[in-house]
Design an enzyme around this catalytic site. Sequence first.
Site, PDB file in Angstrom:
ATOM      1  N   LYS A  22      96.511 -21.094  12.337  1.00 52.50           N
ATOM      2  CA  LYS A  22      96.948 -22.439  11.966  1.00 52.50           C
ATOM      3  C   LYS A  22      97.641 -23.126  13.134  1.00 52.50           C
ATOM      4  O   LYS A  22      97.362 -24.287  13.454  1.00 52.50           O
ATOM      5  CB  LYS A  22      97.901 -22.369  10.781  1.00 52.50           C
ATOM      6  CG  LYS A  22      98.743 -23.631  10.549  1.00 52.50           C
ATOM      7  CD  LYS A  22      99.853 -23.363   9.548  1.00 52.50           C
ATOM      8  CE  LYS A  22     100.748 -24.563   9.348  1.00 52.50           C
ATOM      9  NZ  LYS A  22     101.695 -24.784  10.453  1.00 52.50           N
ATOM     10  N   ASN A  23      98.561 -22.417  13.779  1.00 56.03           N
ATOM     11  CA  ASN A  23      99.357 -23.029  14.836  1.00 56.03           C
ATOM     12  C   ASN A  23      98.581 -23.244  16.126  1.00 56.03           C
ATOM     13  O   ASN A  23      99.082 -23.853  17.059  1.00 56.03           O
ATOM     14  CB  ASN A  23     100.609 -22.194  15.113  1.00 56.03           C
ATOM     15  CG  ASN A  23     101.611 -22.269  13.975  1.00 56.03           C
ATOM     16  OD1 ASN A  23     101.616 -23.227  13.208  1.00 56.03           O
ATOM     17  ND2 ASN A  23     102.441 -21.251  13.850  1.00 56.03           N
ATOM     18  N   CYS A 116     107.847 -28.745   6.687  1.00 60.19           N
ATOM     19  CA  CYS A 116     108.786 -27.910   5.944  1.00 60.19           C
ATOM     20  C   CYS A 116     110.225 -28.274   6.279  1.00 60.19           C
ATOM     21  O   CYS A 116     110.560 -28.540   7.431  1.00 60.19           O
ATOM     22  CB  CYS A 116     108.565 -26.423   6.277  1.00 60.19           C
ATOM     23  SG  CYS A 116     107.090 -25.726   5.523  1.00 60.19           S
ATOM     24  N   ARG A 121     114.058 -30.300  13.698  1.00 63.07           N
ATOM     25  CA  ARG A 121     113.079 -30.025  14.753  1.00 63.07           C
ATOM     26  C   ARG A 121     112.801 -31.349  15.461  1.00 63.07           C
ATOM     27  O   ARG A 121     111.749 -31.945  15.303  1.00 63.07           O
ATOM     28  CB  ARG A 121     111.800 -29.417  14.166  1.00 63.07           C
ATOM     29  CG  ARG A 121     112.035 -28.044  13.570  1.00 63.07           C
ATOM     30  CD  ARG A 121     110.745 -27.381  13.169  1.00 63.07           C
ATOM     31  NE  ARG A 121     110.243 -27.924  11.919  1.00 63.07           N
ATOM     32  CZ  ARG A 121     109.124 -27.498  11.327  1.00 63.07           C
ATOM     33  NH1 ARG A 121     108.416 -26.537  11.867  1.00 63.07           N
ATOM     34  NH2 ARG A 121     108.726 -28.018  10.197  1.00 63.07           N
ATOM     35  N   ASP A 304     108.565 -17.217  12.401  1.00 66.84           N
ATOM     36  CA  ASP A 304     107.628 -17.338  11.285  1.00 66.84           C
ATOM     37  C   ASP A 304     107.389 -16.017  10.550  1.00 66.84           C
ATOM     38  O   ASP A 304     106.695 -15.989   9.532  1.00 66.84           O
ATOM     39  CB  ASP A 304     106.290 -17.892  11.777  1.00 66.84           C
ATOM     40  CG  ASP A 304     106.323 -19.402  11.958  1.00 66.84           C
ATOM     41  OD1 ASP A 304     107.349 -20.022  11.604  1.00 66.84           O
ATOM     42  OD2 ASP A 304     105.330 -19.967  12.461  1.00 66.84           O
ATOM     43  N   ARG A 397      99.387 -24.397   3.101  1.00 70.79           N
ATOM     44  CA  ARG A 397      99.458 -25.061   4.400  1.00 70.79           C
ATOM     45  C   ARG A 397      99.130 -24.086   5.529  1.00 70.79           C
ATOM     46  O   ARG A 397      98.686 -24.513   6.605  1.00 70.79           O
ATOM     47  CB  ARG A 397     100.864 -25.644   4.638  1.00 70.79           C
ATOM     48  CG  ARG A 397     101.210 -26.832   3.761  1.00 70.79           C
ATOM     49  CD  ARG A 397     102.538 -27.445   4.158  1.00 70.79           C
ATOM     50  NE  ARG A 397     102.566 -27.676   5.591  1.00 70.79           N
ATOM     51  CZ  ARG A 397     103.474 -27.172   6.427  1.00 70.79           C
ATOM     52  NH1 ARG A 397     104.442 -26.392   5.971  1.00 70.79           N
ATOM     53  NH2 ARG A 397     103.418 -27.438   7.711  1.00 70.79           N
TER      54      ARG A 397
END
Length: 419
Positions: A22-23, A116, A121, A304, A397
């Site tokens: 995903k990242n 989230c 951030r 994570d 997600r």
Amino acid sequence: MDKMIIKGGKALNGNVQVSGAKNSVLPLLFSTLLAEGEHCFYNVPKLSDVYSAIKLLEAFGVETEWKDDALLIRVGPLKAVEAHYDIVRKMRASILCMGPLLARTGEASVSLPGGCAIGSRPIDLHLEAFQQMGAELENQSGYVKAKAKPLKGAQILFDITTVGGTENVLMAAALAEGTSVLENAAKEPEIVDLANYLNKMGANIKGAGSSIITVEGVKQLKANEHHVIPDRIEAGTLLIAGAISGGQVKVEKCRPKDIETLILKLREAGFKLNEGEDWVEIFPQKSWRAVDVTTAAHPGFATDLQAQFMALMTLAEGTSVISETIFENRFMHVQELVRMGANIIPKTRVAVVRGKAGCLKGAPVMATDLRASASLILAALAAEGTTEVLRIYHLDRGYEKLEEKLARLGAKIERAKES
């Protein structure tokens, strides 16, 4: 809205394959804005964040198509340079369109991002870097409006290591005039994956994966094809699933080197693991030791994976101290684990976990963010009785069909509608 129902106490056994990262795929998708033509990506996970990124690309006039096992991105002249709030609010990574838009068109208008609620951030580091490259910025009604014709190469020192900032500036620098040097750059595997694709497109990037990245700007990039790297966070989550359930799980199509710190911590806790070039296997362990963990930028322990590892530590022998150095509000899963019987005392950025075998009991719990969702599902696998995890839209997600993968390993898990 969906929920997950898990009946605990079943050891997981078997082989499971990891989806694309995903990242990694999100910045790769936005990098397509830099070059006209047909981009082709393989190993793309079908996640809600990916669909949000596709929707945003289509708003710019880009055409997308899923074909067999590939995602095709067809880029022509862009029809818009504004990333609307209704899309950006769902996914923080949307800010990654700013660098490519600025570099390609000389302007961008991007809503301040969502995502989230795990802590602050800020995108200040992105914006400061763009200003150093000659961009003029203005904040209007929740949108950052930027102009620069053209962007100029610059020496950029990030005050704090930032993955998103490194990716955004890396893409912008690829088409900037002159040389850019990014210092204190993020070293994550996803940064390397992005740089590899940009270089396939004709960029001149050196040093990705180190703290100093040098980019010689080029005048034009060309569309290419790329295979997305495996998701290291999913790989780690599946390993911990095997560990916490007392089973034997072989995680395939992964890169063990990307989760080396987790593997070391699992071994420190007493687990036996074997690994090859693209697989890692964990073996049953009746009891395990408590170990301390401090999250850090790669190659440190990934933030994570903190929530998932905490679930494992609730059943360990002894007391573990888990320190969160990346996000100040990433212990929202603690109270939900406590509802299941865990003994955890959170202290701002430190959580003290007093482990006890058999302490977890099934209960209704609520997911608060993406990785918290995974943490609660892992705890439920080991809990006595049935657990209902609410608000699992967070899970979608970042995990592709996680419940199906766990079910194939023997978990008693199903998705249902919240009443």
